[in-house]
Design a protein around this motif. Structure first.
Motif, mmCIF file in Angstrom:
data_model
loop_
_atom_site.group_PDB
_atom_site.id
_atom_site.type_symbol
_atom_site.label_atom_id
_atom_site.label_comp_id
_atom_site.label_asym_id
_atom_site.label_seq_id
_atom_site.Cartn_x
_atom_site.Cartn_y
_atom_site.Cartn_z
ATOM 1 N N GLY A 1 74.904 -55.720 -82.299
ATOM 2 C CA GLY A 1 75.140 -55.672 -80.864
ATOM 3 C C GLY A 1 74.530 -54.476 -80.169
ATOM 4 O O GLY A 1 74.735 -54.291 -78.962
ATOM 5 N N TYR A 2 73.772 -53.655 -80.897
ATOM 6 C CA TYR A 2 73.206 -52.461 -80.284
ATOM 7 C C TYR A 2 72.333 -52.834 -79.087
ATOM 8 O O TYR A 2 71.531 -53.765 -79.135
ATOM 9 C CB TYR A 2 72.369 -51.681 -81.293
ATOM 10 N N GLY A 3 72.536 -52.060 -78.007
ATOM 11 C CA GLY A 3 71.758 -52.297 -76.803
ATOM 12 C C GLY A 3 72.376 -53.315 -75.870
ATOM 13 O O GLY A 3 71.859 -53.530 -74.769
ATOM 14 N N ARG A 4 73.481 -53.926 -76.284
ATOM 15 C CA ARG A 4 74.155 -54.934 -75.458
ATOM 16 C C ARG A 4 75.443 -54.347 -74.886
ATOM 17 O O ARG A 4 76.244 -53.736 -75.600
ATOM 18 C CB ARG A 4 74.500 -56.177 -76.283
ATOM 19 N N ARG A 5 75.623 -54.566 -73.600
ATOM 20 C CA ARG A 5 76.802 -54.028 -72.935
ATOM 21 C C ARG A 5 77.746 -55.173 -72.566
ATOM 22 O O ARG A 5 77.321 -56.189 -71.993
ATOM 23 C CB ARG A 5 76.389 -53.271 -71.676
ATOM 24 N N VAL A 6 79.028 -55.000 -72.886
ATOM 25 C CA VAL A 6 80.046 -56.004 -72.580
ATOM 26 C C VAL A 6 81.171 -55.342 -71.802
ATOM 27 O O VAL A 6 81.711 -54.308 -72.231
ATOM 28 C CB VAL A 6 80.618 -56.656 -73.864
ATOM 29 N N VAL A 7 81.505 -55.919 -70.667
ATOM 30 C CA VAL A 7 82.657 -55.456 -69.892
ATOM 31 C C VAL A 7 83.778 -56.473 -70.098
ATOM 32 O O VAL A 7 83.582 -57.684 -69.911
ATOM 33 C CB VAL A 7 82.328 -55.310 -68.398
ATOM 34 N N ILE A 8 84.929 -55.978 -70.491
ATOM 35 C CA ILE A 8 86.081 -56.825 -70.799
ATOM 36 C C ILE A 8 87.156 -56.568 -69.758
ATOM 37 O O ILE A 8 87.542 -55.418 -69.529
ATOM 38 C CB ILE A 8 86.603 -56.536 -72.221
ATOM 39 N N LEU A 9 87.629 -57.627 -69.147
ATOM 40 C CA LEU A 9 88.593 -57.507 -68.058
ATOM 41 C C LEU A 9 89.996 -57.777 -68.590
ATOM 42 O O LEU A 9 90.383 -58.914 -68.842
ATOM 43 C CB LEU A 9 88.236 -58.489 -66.935
ATOM 44 N N GLY A 10 90.745 -56.702 -68.784
ATOM 45 C CA GLY A 10 92.119 -56.808 -69.260
ATOM 46 C C GLY A 10 92.291 -56.240 -70.650
ATOM 47 O O GLY A 10 91.578 -56.617 -71.589
ATOM 48 N N ALA A 11 93.256 -55.325 -70.806
ATOM 49 C CA ALA A 11 93.558 -54.713 -72.105
ATOM 50 C C ALA A 11 94.799 -55.327 -72.716
ATOM 51 O O ALA A 11 95.653 -54.632 -73.266
ATOM 52 C CB ALA A 11 93.722 -53.203 -71.957
ATOM 53 N N GLY A 12 94.914 -56.645 -72.605
ATOM 54 C CA GLY A 12 95.946 -57.360 -73.344
ATOM 55 C C GLY A 12 95.476 -57.609 -74.762
ATOM 56 O O GLY A 12 94.447 -57.090 -75.207
ATOM 57 N N ILE A 13 96.214 -58.429 -75.495
ATOM 58 C CA ILE A 13 95.864 -58.698 -76.893
ATOM 59 C C ILE A 13 94.488 -59.336 -77.000
ATOM 60 O O ILE A 13 93.677 -58.974 -77.865
ATOM 61 C CB ILE A 13 96.926 -59.591 -77.548
ATOM 62 N N SER A 14 94.170 -60.263 -76.105
ATOM 63 C CA SER A 14 92.871 -60.933 -76.178
ATOM 64 C C SER A 14 91.735 -59.962 -75.893
ATOM 65 O O SER A 14 90.734 -59.918 -76.627
ATOM 66 C CB SER A 14 92.834 -62.107 -75.196
ATOM 67 N N GLY A 15 91.873 -59.182 -74.833
ATOM 68 C CA GLY A 15 90.816 -58.241 -74.480
ATOM 69 C C GLY A 15 90.593 -57.188 -75.547
ATOM 70 O O GLY A 15 89.447 -56.855 -75.884
ATOM 71 N N MET A 16 91.674 -56.639 -76.088
ATOM 72 C CA MET A 16 91.523 -55.609 -77.115
ATOM 73 C C MET A 16 90.990 -56.189 -78.416
ATOM 74 O O MET A 16 90.235 -55.519 -79.138
ATOM 75 C CB MET A 16 92.851 -54.884 -77.328
#
Length: 522
Positions: A49-64
Motif C-alpha cells: 500500500g505504499y504511496g496510497r492514502r486512505v481516509v477513514i470516516l469513523g473510529a468505530g470497530i469497522s473503521g479501526m
C-alpha cells in the motif's frame, strides 16, 4: 402466478430461518458483492500500500479494523472521528464517565470498582463470530462467559398469571410437556398415520416421554425439571412434590412463545457467548492502542466529494474551528446512514437514495447499580435475562462479579418492538427514564426501587453522530455494497449482521480486500 421479488423472497427466508440463512441466500444470489460473504481475513503483502492514502470516516470497530489492516500493508491511513472517543457504538459506562446525547449529558455515578460497569452498546459475542474473537486472541483481550439464557430468571406478562413473574424453568418445562402430550395423543389416535410408519410411531412415543417428561399414560402432570414446591428449587433431603403445571391457556395467552421462549435458539444468541473481562470496550481500546496515532478526534465530516484521482473529505477541526480538506486515493465511510444522509456529497443518485433508505433502530439501554446483588441473594439468579411485556422488555443480570457486594443490572433494553416505543423513551427526560424503568422493574422484583443506588441511560436515537443503534433491516441496499467511485462503505450497516461487531469487522475486511484488489489491478 404472482412472482416474488428478491426482496420479498429474502424477507420470507428471514422470517422462516433467520438472519444467517438470509445472509447465505444473499451471497448465493450474488447480492453481497465479490468476497463479502466470506471476506477472508486480509493478508496483504508488506509494502503493497505504499504511496496510497486512505481516509477513514469513523473510529468505530469497522473503521479501526480497516485502518489496522491497511496500515500493516503500508497504506497511509487517517481516521476522522467526530467525537472525542474511539469505539462508536461500543460503549461501556463506568464511574466518572460522561454520557453525551444531543440535548443532555449524564455523569455516571457508579462506585469505582472493576466489576461495576454497563455495556450500553454491544454486550455479547457469539462463539461463531470468529473475526472479533480472532482479534481478541491476537490483542490479548481476556474473555469470560456471558450467560444469555437462565432458567432461574423470570417471564412476566402483566395480564397473565395474576401479573406475577413466573420462573423460566417452569415456563419452558411446562411448554415442552404440553406439546409432547398433545403430539402423543395425536399419534395414539392414529391422526398421523399418513405421516408416520409403524416403526416411526414406536420410536416417537418414547422420545416424547423423554422430551416432555410424560407419565406412563403419555400425559403431562408436571416434572421435576420445573422445580419443586416450596422455597427450595431442588428436592433436598426428601423427594418433595414437583410444581403443578402452569395453566396451558395462560401460557398460550401470555405470548412468551412469540420469541422470548426460543430467544436462545436464534443463531446469534446460541451458547457459548462471551464478554471481555472488565467491559466490552476492552475491544475498542485494543484497536485504539494500535491506531491511535492516525486518529483525528473531534473532527466531524462536513463534505465528501469525488476527485479525478480519488476523493476529498472536508472536516471541521473543532479545537481550532477551522475546516480542513484531505485528499485521498480511497475513502472508507463508516458513518451511520442517519447521519451520512445529511452530509453534503456528490454520490450518485442511486447511492444517495440507498443511504436515505436505511432506517436505524432507536434502541435504549438503562443500567442500574444496586446496593446488593438481590437477584443472587433472593432468587439464585446468576446472569441471564428476565423478560416482561412492559416497555423495558428485559432485565439483564451481570455475568461477572458474582457474590460481590454490589452489581450493575441492565434495567431496560428497548429496541422498539412496538411503534414509537424507542422514540418515546428517547424523548423522556433523563430522570424520567430511570424512574419509569424502576417502576416497571418493580413488577418483576418487588422492592426494586429500594435496591437501586444510581443509574445511567443511553438512547441511541439521541447519540451524537450516531442517531440510532443499528439498521432495522438485515438486507442492506445493493447500492452501498459497492463503492461509489473511490468511496467505499463499511460498518455493520452494509452486512446481514446489523448490530453486531462481527458485522462491522466483516465489512472492514471486505472493503480492505476490495481496495487491495483494485490497487493490484492498477
Amino acid at each position: 402466478m404472482t412472482r416474488l421479488t428478491k426482496r420479498q423472497f429474502l424477507r420470507l427466508v428471514g422470517s422462516a430461518a433467520g438472519v444467517a440463512a438470509t445472509y447465505h441466500t444473499m451471497n448465493t444470489l450474488g447480492l453481497l458483492g465479490p468476497e463479502s460473504a466470506q471476506a477472508a481475513t486480509p493478508d496483504l503483502p508488506d509494502g503493497s500500500g505504499y504511496g496510497r492514502r486512505v481516509v477513514i470516516l469513523g473510529a468505530g470497530i469497522s473503521g479501526m479494523t480497516a485502518a489496522y489492516e491497511l496500515s500493516k500493508a503500508g497504506y497511509h491511513c487517517t481516521i476522522l472521528e467526530a467525537t472525542g472517543r474511539a469505539g462508536g457504538r461500543n460503549l461501556t459506562a463506568r464511574a466518572g464517565d460522561v454520557i453525551h446525547e444531543v440535548d443532555s449529558r449524564q455523569w455516571v455515578d457508579f462506585d469505582h470498582e472493576d466489576h461495576l460497569y454497563a455495556n450500553l452498546g454491544p454486550a455479547r459475542i457469539p462463539y461463531h463470530h470468529r473475526i472479533i474473537l480472532g482479534y481478541c486472541k491476537e490483542f490479548g483481550v481476556e474473555l469470560e462467559m456471558f450467560t444469555n439464557d437462565n432458567r432461574g430468571a423470570f417471564f412476566h406478562n402483566a395480564e397473565r398469571f395474576d401479573g406475577q413473574p413466573v420462573v423460566g424453568r417452569r415456563v419452558m418445562t411446562d411448554q415442552r410437556g404440553y406439546i409432547a402430550e398433545l403430539l402423543a395423543k395425536a399419534i395414539n389416535r392414529n391422526a398421523l398415520d399418513d405421516d408416520l410408519t409403524a416403526d416411526d410411531k414406536e420410536r416417537l412415543l418414547p422420545m416424547l416421554v423423554e422430551f416432555g417428561g410424560l407419565d406412563a399414560d403419555y400425559l403431562y402432570a408436571g416434572s421435576n425439571r420445573g422445580g419443586y414446591q416450596g422455597e427450595s428449587v431442588h428436592a433436598g433431603l426428601a423427594p418433595g412434590d414437583v410444581n403443578d403445571p402452569l395453566d396451558f391457556s395462560e401460557l398460550l395467552r401470555s405470548e412468551f412463545w412469540e420469541y422470548k421462549l426460543h430467544f436462545s435458539q436464534f443463531l446469534n444468541q446460541n451458547p457459548t457467548l462471551f464478554q471481555p473481562v472488565g467491559g466490552m470496550d476492552a475491544i475498542a481500546k485494543a484497536f485504539e492502542t494500535r491506531v491511535r496515532r492516525i486518529i483525528r478526534y473531534n473532527s466531524p465530516v462536513e463534505e465528501i466529494r469525488k476527485t479525478a484521482d480519488g476523493a476529498r473529505v472536508v472536516h471541521r477541526n473543532q479545537r481550532s474551528g477551522v475546516s480542513e480538506a484531505l485528499d485521498a486515493d480511497f475513502v472508507i465511510c463508516t458513518i451511520p446512514a442517519p447521519v451520512l444522509k445529511d452530509i453534503p456529497n456528490d454520490f450518485s443518485p442511486e447511492t444517495q437514495a440507498a443511504i436515505e433508505s436505511v432506517a436505524f433502530v432507536p434502541a435504549v439501554k438503562i443500567g442500574f447499580q444496586a446496593r446488593r446483588r438481590f437477584w443472587e441473594d433472593d432468587h439464585a439468579i446468576y446472569g441471564g435475562i428476565s423478560w416482561t411485556d412492559q416497555d423495558i422488555t428485559q432485565i439483564w443480570y451481570p455475568a461477572n462479579g458474582y457474590h460481590r457486594e454490589k452489581g450493575v443490572v441492565m434495567g431496560a433494553y428497548i429496541w422498539d418492538d412496538f411503534p414509537g416505543q424507542g422514540e418515546r423513551w428517547a424523548n423522556m427526560s433523563l430522570p424520567e427514564r430511570l424512574r419509569t424503568a424502576i417502576a416497571e422493574g418493580e413488577h418483576l422484583h418487588p422492592g426494586y426501587a429500594d435496591e437501586i443506588e444510581s443509574g445511567v441511560s443511553r438512547a441511541w436515537l439521541k447519540a451524537p453522530y450516531q442517531l440510532g443503534a443499528w439498521p432495522e433491516s438485515y438486507q442492506p441496499p445493493a447500492e452501498i455494497l459497492a463503492p461509489d467511485g473511490a468511496v467505499y462503505f463499511a460498518g455493520d450497516q452494509i452486512t446481514a449482521l446489523p448490530g453486531w461487531q462481527e458485522g462491522a469487522a466483516l465489512a472492514a475486511h471486505t472493503v480492505v480486500n476490495s481496495i487491495h484488489a483494485r490497487v493490484m489491478a492498477g
